[in-house]
Design a protein around this motif. Structure first.
Motif, short mmCIF file in Angstrom:
data_model
loop_
_atom_site.label_atom_id
_atom_site.label_comp_id
_atom_site.label_asym_id
_atom_site.label_seq_id
_atom_site.Cartn_x
_atom_site.Cartn_y
_atom_site.Cartn_z
N THR A 91 0.79 -1.23 0.00
CA THR A 91 0.00 0.00 0.00
C THR A 91 0.83 1.28 0.00
N LYS A 92 2.14 1.16 -0.01
CA LYS A 92 2.98 2.35 0.17
C LYS A 92 2.90 3.34 -0.98
N HIS A 93 2.38 2.92 -2.12
CA HIS A 93 2.28 3.84 -3.26
C HIS A 93 0.93 4.54 -3.34
N ARG A 94 0.02 4.26 -2.40
CA ARG A 94 -1.25 4.97 -2.41
C ARG A 94 -1.01 6.47 -2.25
N ALA A 95 -1.83 7.26 -2.92
CA ALA A 95 -1.60 8.70 -2.93
C ALA A 95 -1.70 9.33 -1.55
N THR A 96 -2.53 8.73 -0.67
CA THR A 96 -2.62 9.25 0.70
C THR A 96 -1.39 8.89 1.50
N ALA A 97 -0.75 7.77 1.16
CA ALA A 97 0.45 7.34 1.88
C ALA A 97 1.67 8.15 1.45
N THR A 98 1.73 8.51 0.18
CA THR A 98 2.89 9.25 -0.33
C THR A 98 2.73 10.76 -0.14
N GLY A 99 1.50 11.21 0.09
CA GLY A 99 1.26 12.64 0.23
C GLY A 99 0.86 13.33 -1.07
N ARG A 100 0.73 12.55 -2.15
CA ARG A 100 0.30 13.18 -3.41
C ARG A 100 -1.12 13.73 -3.29
N VAL A 101 -1.94 13.08 -2.48
CA VAL A 101 -3.26 13.60 -2.13
C VAL A 101 -3.22 13.97 -0.65
N LYS A 102 -3.46 15.22 -0.35
CA LYS A 102 -3.39 15.71 1.01
C LYS A 102 -4.53 15.12 1.85
N PRO A 103 -4.31 14.95 3.16
CA PRO A 103 -5.35 14.36 4.01
C PRO A 103 -6.70 15.04 3.92
#
Length: 305
Positions: A91-103
């Motif tokens: 799951t480390k590439h999910r956008a929420t995990a990488t910060g590409r999509v902000k919380p």
């Protein structure tokens, strides 16, 4: 002049690529693979309940509403689990995990999908279907993700009720009520969930252990997990065959015996030959099993009435 036009075209292409990447990030947070299986069970329940094909508009709008509501739950799950997702390979590439999509963007997106999906189901199907979808959404987010996932090895067993709601939504959308067979469909998915996810947990035990998620293999060990997989597959078989006295005919019976029998064989083989290859085979078969069971139900109803 030609150079300027070329530069503008290059900028436009870059903008399009960036837009596609952003859209893809948000779509992936909805977990399309999981949504596909949920939609199969929703549509299957609609066709079984109607003993035929409901109106195209009802089917389309129910699937859209179900996609948005379940997708909203998945996005909120990614929002809540972004800390542990960043530490797991799967799951480390999910956008929420990488910060590409902000919380805050993920939270807003998840809530927005949920509200729109609820309204679509209520307006175009009925409010019973809408309420059921919302219950499934809230159960997955509040009960499973927030309360159970990080606190108990029974997280999947209890939390599995959330994934079992889509057939109820489909049945309610088609009929406006919930008959006993709808609850059997619910029970089929409820008992299917533990062997499905525990087979995956056997493959990802180390990752769950590193982030302190008490999945059954982490807490009780691989051997106990394999025993529980076999036990729940037996229970799944018994519940699945309950559809026979509630209207399913010989097409379903033959198909169910074959599908359940092979699942039981894979679960038993995993118990006696505990390898990752066996766990992987059981996990991937479980996906096809659920689609297959609903397919033979629909075939039985369409052909035999």
């Amino acid at each position: 002049m030609e150079q300027r036009v070329s530069d503008i075209a290059a900028i436009d292409r870059d903008d399009v690529h960036r837009l596609k990447a952003v859209v893809n990030d948000y779509v992936q947070l909805m977990k399309p693979g999981i949504l596909t299986l949920l939609l199969v069970t929703t549509l299957g329940a609609m066709l079984i309940a109607e003993a035929g094909v409901p109106s195209l508009l009802l089917v389309v709008m129910t699937l859209i509403g179900g996609t948005l509501t379940a997708g909203g739950a998945n996005v909120l799950n990614c929002y809540i689990d972004r800390d542990i997702d960043a530490k797991m390979h799967r799951t480390k590439h999910r956008a929420t995990a990488t910060g590409r999509v902000k919380p805050i963007a993920a939270l807003t997106f998840g809530i927005g999908l949920t509200v729109v999906g609820f309204l679509v189901l209520g307006v175009f199907a009925n409010w019973l279907a809408a309420v059921l979808a919302l219950i499934g959404n809230l159960y997955y987010v509040l009960i499973y993700t927030l309360l159970l996932k990080r606190t108990t090895p029974h997280n999947i067993v209890i939390g599995g009720a959330a994934g079992a709601v889509p057939p109820l939504v489909g049945w309610a959308a088609a009929t406006g009520t919930l008959a006993p067979p709808a609850w059997i469909l619910f029970a089929i998915i409820f008992y299917w969930t533990p062997p499905h996810y525990w087979a995956l947990a056997l493959l990802k035990r180390g990752e769950y252990g590193r982030v302190n998620v008490p999945m059954l293999p982490v807490v009780s060990g691989d051997e106990e997990t394999r025993k529980q997989i076999l036990l729940y597959t037996l229970l799944l078989t018994a519940v699945t065959l309950l559809m026979v006295p509630f209207g399913m005919g010989w097409i379903f019976f033959i198909g169910a015996v074959g599908l359940c029998g092979w699942f039981l064989f894979l679960a038993w083989r995993l118990l006696v030959d505990p390898t990752k290859a066996r766990a992987r085979q059981a996990f991937f078969y479980s996906i096809w099993f659920l689609a297959g069971i609903f397919a033979v139900m629909v075939a039985d109803r369409m052909i035999l009435g």
